[in-house]
Scaffold this active site. Structure first.
Site, PDB file in Angstrom:
ATOM      1  N   CYS A  80       0.836  -1.188   0.000  1.00 13.08           N
ATOM      2  CA  CYS A  80       0.000   0.000   0.000  1.00 13.08           C
ATOM      3  C   CYS A  80       0.885   1.258   0.000  1.00 13.08           C
ATOM      4  CB  CYS A  80      -0.991  -0.032   1.167  1.00 13.08           C
ATOM      5  SG  CYS A  80      -2.333   1.191   1.029  1.00 13.08           S
ATOM      6  N   HIS A 189      -3.624  -5.275   0.053  1.00 13.96           N
ATOM      7  CA  HIS A 189      -3.102  -5.736   1.341  1.00 13.96           C
ATOM      8  C   HIS A 189      -3.149  -7.261   1.409  1.00 13.96           C
ATOM      9  CE1 HIS A 189      -2.786  -1.889   3.555  1.00 13.96           C
ATOM     10  NE2 HIS A 189      -3.708  -1.502   2.684  1.00 13.96           N
ATOM     11  N   GLU A 191      -1.935  -9.128   3.662  1.00  9.47           N
ATOM     12  CA  GLU A 191      -2.177  -9.541   5.051  1.00  9.47           C
ATOM     13  C   GLU A 191      -3.652  -9.454   5.419  1.00  9.47           C
ATOM     14  OE1 GLU A 191      -1.688  -5.061   5.475  1.00  9.47           O
ATOM     15  OE2 GLU A 191      -1.132  -6.666   4.091  1.00  9.47           O
ATOM     16  N   ASP A 239     -21.808  -6.823  18.047  1.00  5.67           N
ATOM     17  CA  ASP A 239     -21.949  -5.841  19.120  1.00  5.67           C
ATOM     18  C   ASP A 239     -21.430  -6.481  20.404  1.00  5.67           C
ATOM     19  OD1 ASP A 239     -23.127  -4.080  17.376  1.00  5.67           O
ATOM     20  OD2 ASP A 239     -25.174  -4.577  17.962  1.00  5.67           O
ATOM     21  N   ASP A 405     -27.298   6.430  12.641  1.00 13.65           N
ATOM     22  CA  ASP A 405     -28.478   5.777  13.221  1.00 13.65           C
ATOM     23  C   ASP A 405     -29.715   6.639  13.000  1.00 13.65           C
ATOM     24  OD1 ASP A 405     -27.055   3.545  14.382  1.00 13.65           O
ATOM     25  OD2 ASP A 405     -26.288   4.946  15.886  1.00 13.65           O
TER      26      ASP A 405
END
Length: 553
Positions: A80, A189, A191, A239, A405
């Site tokens: 990157c 990437h 990884e 969550d 939200d």
């Protein structure tokens, strides 16, 4: 002597370290300019802004030793920003690159696509080969960037000899990997590219001197195709909060209520009022990685989010998840300026940095984004101090996700003349015919409404530097009725950055619908995956059957 990693002080370098450990490769860190003398193989993983990376290298006395190492002929891999810094310059910054490759880094064209380029795309070799020593195969790899080296052989002919693979995004071709002599670099990437990325790293480390120029296969000139190969992403969200016994568990609310409700069964009565426990976060993260999730999201919804740097259990969860998950990991909760119990002030940038060092790739900002946009609208410009601005400046906008939200506010379509007329949606389905509403933003997990529409918020966070928007729906959360397409299309019309659909998914078909009937880049779900009502593979098979491009393991 041996393999060294260069950490210039920003971004998630821990992910690469975890990948190398998983593959069984030992390594050391470059901690001073003299360490370059001991390195026989060097990897420079970079995430963030070009100028910030160059300035950090310069201030730590690492720039010139890095250039001397590359010129010495010893194997080098840049990832990157670690690849971009090889180029002569970037329009992102006035700071010069190393100038190894005579070509600039430029911003993507926004006109036909969302920017940043986030997701899984192909890397098409310019020298196709079946040699087992070639690390890149036709698999999808994970990209996350706003700037690139555009493939322009007529304009930059000397740079063409460095091109190892190209990738198409929208109607632009860019250089997705370079290889010449001892130098190998990837814009993507490895990884964070799952099994394909781990295989690439292992192949290069086992044969870093592989010479592609010796291949008998003729060079294939890249050409634009009618459509790029960027996939739609499936994101599994967890969550995380402390239950009443103090253990961190994955939970899921119905319209944001995470506690069990009583019904007529004895079991439900016994557990009523307790935090809904759907599993341990690290175990679930590992399961979703194995099942093919394209990204994972951990949202800290415990009281510790008010002092996140004191939340050692959550930081430990992030570290443990990053050790077994090799796809992008987003962390949310408490990414804001805070004060520790002892009075120590912590900036949002410091909090984000702690999560990045623990293994996160992106951070998600919620209520703080609303407050920042309110200040932006009042002053007419950003003040440079918000969490979005400070983190984007240091790590790049692709590291900043804003989670919104919104809630529906119903109005009379015949008489409403309020400030949000341009965002009023008229219901067309049988259940909503004749109704009209706009979407009001909320904070504190939906408990407090603000005088801000979702369109205003979306435009504001993009202006401040957010790289992606996660669109939740309080009205659809936990209902299983499908994503709120009206909401998603409204947000997409207001921004040029990627959008992730969330809230309401109840079946694999709902993901097909959201990608067919909106231009969102990703779809997220939680409860249906936790309860195994829908499998990630089932979602992807349904999408593939519908002709939607997805990554299949």
């Amino acid at each position: 002597m041996g393999l060294y990693l260069l950490d210039y002080g920003a971004g998630n370098v821990q992910s690469l370290a975890n990948s190398l450990t998983r593959l069984g490769h030992s390594f050391k860190w470059i901690s001073s300019p003299t360490d370059f003398d001991d390195a026989t193989i060097l990897i420079f993983p970079g995430v963030g802004a070009f100028g910030h990376a160059v300035d950090c290298l310069q201030s730590r006395g690492l720039r010139d030793p890095l250039l001397r190492y590359i010129q010495s002929g010893r194997p080098f891999m840049g990832i990157c920003i670690g690849m971009q810094i090889l180029f002569q310059s970037s329009t992102e910054s006035s700071s010069p690159g190393l100038g190894v490759i005579p070509c600039p880094i430029e911003e993507f064209d926004y006109s036909d696509k969302a920017v940043p380029h986030i997701g899984w795309n192909s890397a098409d070799l310019t020298y196709p080969t079946t040699d087992a020593a070639e690390p890149i195969d036709p698999a999808h790899y994970y990209f996350v960037h706003s700037y690139c080296a555009k493939y322009a052989p007529d304009k930059y002919p000397a740079a063409t000899e460095w091109v190892h693979s190209t990738t198409q995004y929208g109607h632009e071709l860019f250089i997705s990997s370079v290889r010449k002599g001892n130098v190998f670099g990837t814009q993507f990437h490895p990884e964070k590219s799952g099994p394909a990325g781990l295989a690439l790293l292992d192949a290069w480390l086992r044969n870093p001197d592989f010479d592609i120029s010796a291949s008998p296969t003729p060079r294939v000139a890249p050409v634009l195709k009618p459509k790029h190969k960027l996939t739609k992403r499936i994101v599994a969200c967890m969550d995380v909060r402390a239950n009443d016994q103090g253990d961190l568990v994955v939970t899921k609310g119905d319209q944001y209520d995470v506690r069990e409700k009583a019904d007529s069964t004895s079991t439900a009565v016994a557990t009523a009022g307790q935090v809904r426990n759907l599993g341990k976060p690290v175990a679930l993260a590992a399961r979703y990685f194995d099942h093919g999730a394209d990204e994972l999201c951990l949202l800290n919804i415990t009281s510790f989010r008010h002092s996140p740097l004191q939340d050692q259990p959550m930081l430990a969860v992030v570290r443990a998840a990053a050790e077994c998950v090799f796809v992008p990991l987003t962390i949310g909760g408490g990414i804001k300026d805070t004060v520790d119990p002892d009075g120590t002030k912590r900036s949002a940038l410091e909090v984000a940095g702690a999560y990045f060092r623990a293994g996160a790739d992106k951070v998600s900002i919620g209520s703080e984004a609303v407050y920042a946009v309110e200040r932006l609208r009042a002053a007419g410009k950003g003040d440079g101090t918000s969490a979005i601005e400070t983190i984007a400046h240091a790590y790049g906008r692709q590291a900043v996700v804003v989670s919104v939200d919104p809630r529906r506010v119903y109005v009379d379509p015949a008489t409403y003349d309020g400030p949000y007329q341009d965002e009023v949606v008229t219901g067309l389905t049988r259940d909503e015919k004749g109704k009209a509403w706009w979407y009001q933003c909320t904070v504190s997990g939906g408990r407090e409404s603000r005088q801000l529409s979702v369109g205003e918020l979306a435009r504001g966070v993009e202006a401040l530097g957010a790289g992606e928007i996660l669109v939740n729906s309080i009205d659809r959360d936990g209902t299983g009725l499908g994503f709120d397409l009206d909401l998603l299309n409204l947000v997409k019309r207001n921004v040029r950055i990627p959008v992730v659909a969330s809230s309401g998914a109840g079946s694999a078909e709902h993901f097909v619908q959201v990608f067919q009937d909106s231009d969102v880049e990703a779809g997220l779900a939680a409860g249906i995956f936790h309860r195994e009502e829908v499998q990630i593979l089932d979602v992807k098979e349904a999408l593939r059957t519908a002709g939607i491009n997805v990554r299949i393991l």
